[in-house]
Design a protein around this motif. Structure first.
Motif, PDB file in Angstrom:
ATOM      1  N   PRO A  70       0.789  -1.161  -0.102  1.00 39.73           N
ATOM      2  CA  PRO A  70       0.062   0.065   0.034  1.00 39.73           C
ATOM      3  C   PRO A  70       0.849   1.587   0.039  1.00 39.73           C
ATOM      4  N   ARG A  71       0.480   2.174  -0.550  1.00 35.51           N
ATOM      5  CA  ARG A  71       1.327   3.575  -0.981  1.00 35.51           C
ATOM      6  C   ARG A  71       0.370   4.533  -0.164  1.00 35.51           C
ATOM      7  N   GLU A  72      -0.707   4.255   0.394  1.00 37.29           N
ATOM      8  CA  GLU A  72      -1.485   5.196   1.421  1.00 37.29           C
ATOM      9  C   GLU A  72      -1.838   4.584   2.641  1.00 37.29           C
ATOM     10  N   LEU A  73      -1.646   5.346   3.730  1.00 36.53           N
ATOM     11  CA  LEU A  73      -1.969   4.655   5.108  1.00 36.53           C
ATOM     12  C   LEU A  73      -3.393   4.229   5.081  1.00 36.53           C
ATOM     13  N   VAL A  74      -3.449   3.084   5.939  1.00 37.14           N
ATOM     14  CA  VAL A  74      -4.399   2.207   6.031  1.00 37.14           C
ATOM     15  C   VAL A  74      -5.149   2.589   7.532  1.00 37.14           C
ATOM     16  N   ALA A  75      -6.452   2.827   7.734  1.00 40.53           N
ATOM     17  CA  ALA A  75      -6.559   3.051   9.293  1.00 40.53           C
ATOM     18  C   ALA A  75      -6.564   1.462   9.860  1.00 40.53           C
ATOM     19  N   LEU A  76      -5.467   1.457  10.742  1.00 41.80           N
ATOM     20  CA  LEU A  76      -5.289   0.085  11.617  1.00 41.80           C
ATOM     21  C   LEU A  76      -5.240   0.466  12.908  1.00 41.80           C
ATOM     22  N   PRO A  77      -5.569  -0.446  13.719  1.00 34.67           N
ATOM     23  CA  PRO A  77      -5.492  -0.203  15.234  1.00 34.67           C
ATOM     24  C   PRO A  77      -4.151  -0.357  15.550  1.00 34.67           C
ATOM     25  N   GLU A  78      -3.605   0.039  16.427  1.00 35.51           N
ATOM     26  CA  GLU A  78      -2.114  -0.004  17.192  1.00 35.51           C
ATOM     27  C   GLU A  78      -1.710  -1.479  17.223  1.00 35.51           C
ATOM     28  N   PRO A  79      -0.823  -1.777  16.838  1.00 40.48           N
ATOM     29  CA  PRO A  79      -0.219  -3.305  16.845  1.00 40.48           C
ATOM     30  C   PRO A  79      -0.206  -3.753  18.114  1.00 40.48           C
ATOM     31  N   ARG A  80      -0.214  -4.965  18.418  1.00 41.43           N
ATOM     32  CA  ARG A  80      -0.166  -5.588  19.895  1.00 41.43           C
ATOM     33  C   ARG A  80       0.681  -6.909  19.810  1.00 41.43           C
ATOM     34  N   ALA A  81       1.119  -7.167  20.695  1.00 39.63           N
ATOM     35  CA  ALA A  81       1.787  -8.397  20.710  1.00 39.63           C
ATOM     36  C   ALA A  81       1.000  -9.577  20.301  1.00 39.63           C
ATOM     37  N   GLY A  82       1.220 -10.570  19.586  1.00 35.74           N
ATOM     38  CA  GLY A  82       0.373 -11.614  19.129  1.00 35.74           C
ATOM     39  C   GLY A  82      -0.261 -11.544  17.698  1.00 35.74           C
ATOM     40  N   ASP A  83      -0.234 -10.012  17.399  1.00 33.18           N
ATOM     41  CA  ASP A  83      -0.803  -9.893  16.162  1.00 33.18           C
ATOM     42  C   ASP A  83       0.292 -10.425  15.105  1.00 33.18           C
ATOM     43  N   ARG A  84      -0.355 -10.484  13.786  1.00 41.57           N
ATOM     44  CA  ARG A  84       0.295 -10.945  12.557  1.00 41.57           C
ATOM     45  C   ARG A  84       1.406  -9.875  12.594  1.00 41.57           C
ATOM     46  N   PHE A  85       2.655 -10.482  11.853  1.00 42.51           N
ATOM     47  CA  PHE A  85       3.974  -9.366  12.043  1.00 42.51           C
ATOM     48  C   PHE A  85       3.825  -8.726  10.508  1.00 42.51           C
ATOM     49  N   THR A  86       3.658  -9.556   9.607  1.00 46.50           N
ATOM     50  CA  THR A  86       3.604  -8.956   8.300  1.00 46.50           C
ATOM     51  C   THR A  86       2.807 -10.027   7.265  1.00 46.50           C
ATOM     52  N   ALA A  87       2.726  -9.611   6.019  1.00 49.50           N
ATOM     53  CA  ALA A  87       1.974 -10.567   5.254  1.00 49.50           C
ATOM     54  C   ALA A  87       2.853 -10.359   3.976  1.00 49.50           C
TER      55      ALA A  87
END
Length: 168
Positions: A70-87
């Protein structure tokens, strides 16, 4: 080791800093440091760094199965331990093991642990640092370090470019 440093300053001891990933690997066979200066405050860099959860931001044709990060920011919640790291190619990879919103994001993928750390330099410049550690043999570490250098360099430069483009 070949390829273990790019863009980090030995004079200001960026390689001597304690990174959160160090807490997860006691005797790493691989240690690699990368860094880039971003002409934007840390709070402008953080959303892009946190958006690594969506895509790798390096060479998309290699590590994202040709899909554009993505070249634009996507509204995401703050990351938390246990969330996926990347894709990659839309498939979740790795997991976040430590996070301090606005300061650092540490994840693990394929046995490696990596910390992305923001170090404010002035009101509008930030150092984006990355350290990668992994338990592996010395011979494998050399190959992994060189491969990571190529991909991580592109990733950090892309994050720098996207932040700077959207900050002004």
């Amino acid at each position: 080791m070949i390829g273990d440093r790019w863009g980090v300053s030995v004079s200001v001891s960026e390689i001597m800093l304690s990174y959160p990933c160090d807490d997860f690997v006691a005797s790493p066979g691989l240690q690699a440091w990368r860094g880039v200066s971003v002409e934007a405050p840390a709070e402008a860099v953080w959303p892009w760094m946190a958006q690594l959860r969506l895509a790798p931001y390096s060479y998309d044709w290699i590590d994202n199965l040709g899909r554009r990060s993505p070249r634009e920011l996507v509204a995401l919640p703050e990351p938390r331990a246990g969330d996926r790291f990347t894709a990659s190619g839309g498939r979740a990879l790795g997991r976040i093991v430590s996070v301090e919103p606005g300061k650092q994001l540490t994840g693990t993928i394929m046995g490696a642990f990596m910390s992305y750390v923001l170090v404010p330099q002035s009101h509008d410049t930030t150092r984006l640092l990355l350290k990668v550690v992994m338990q592996t043999s010395r011979l494998a570490a050399i190959g992994l370090s060189v491969g990571d250098l190529i991909m991580a360099r592109r990733q950090l430069l892309n994050l720098k470019q996207l932040t700077e483009r959207h900050s002004y």
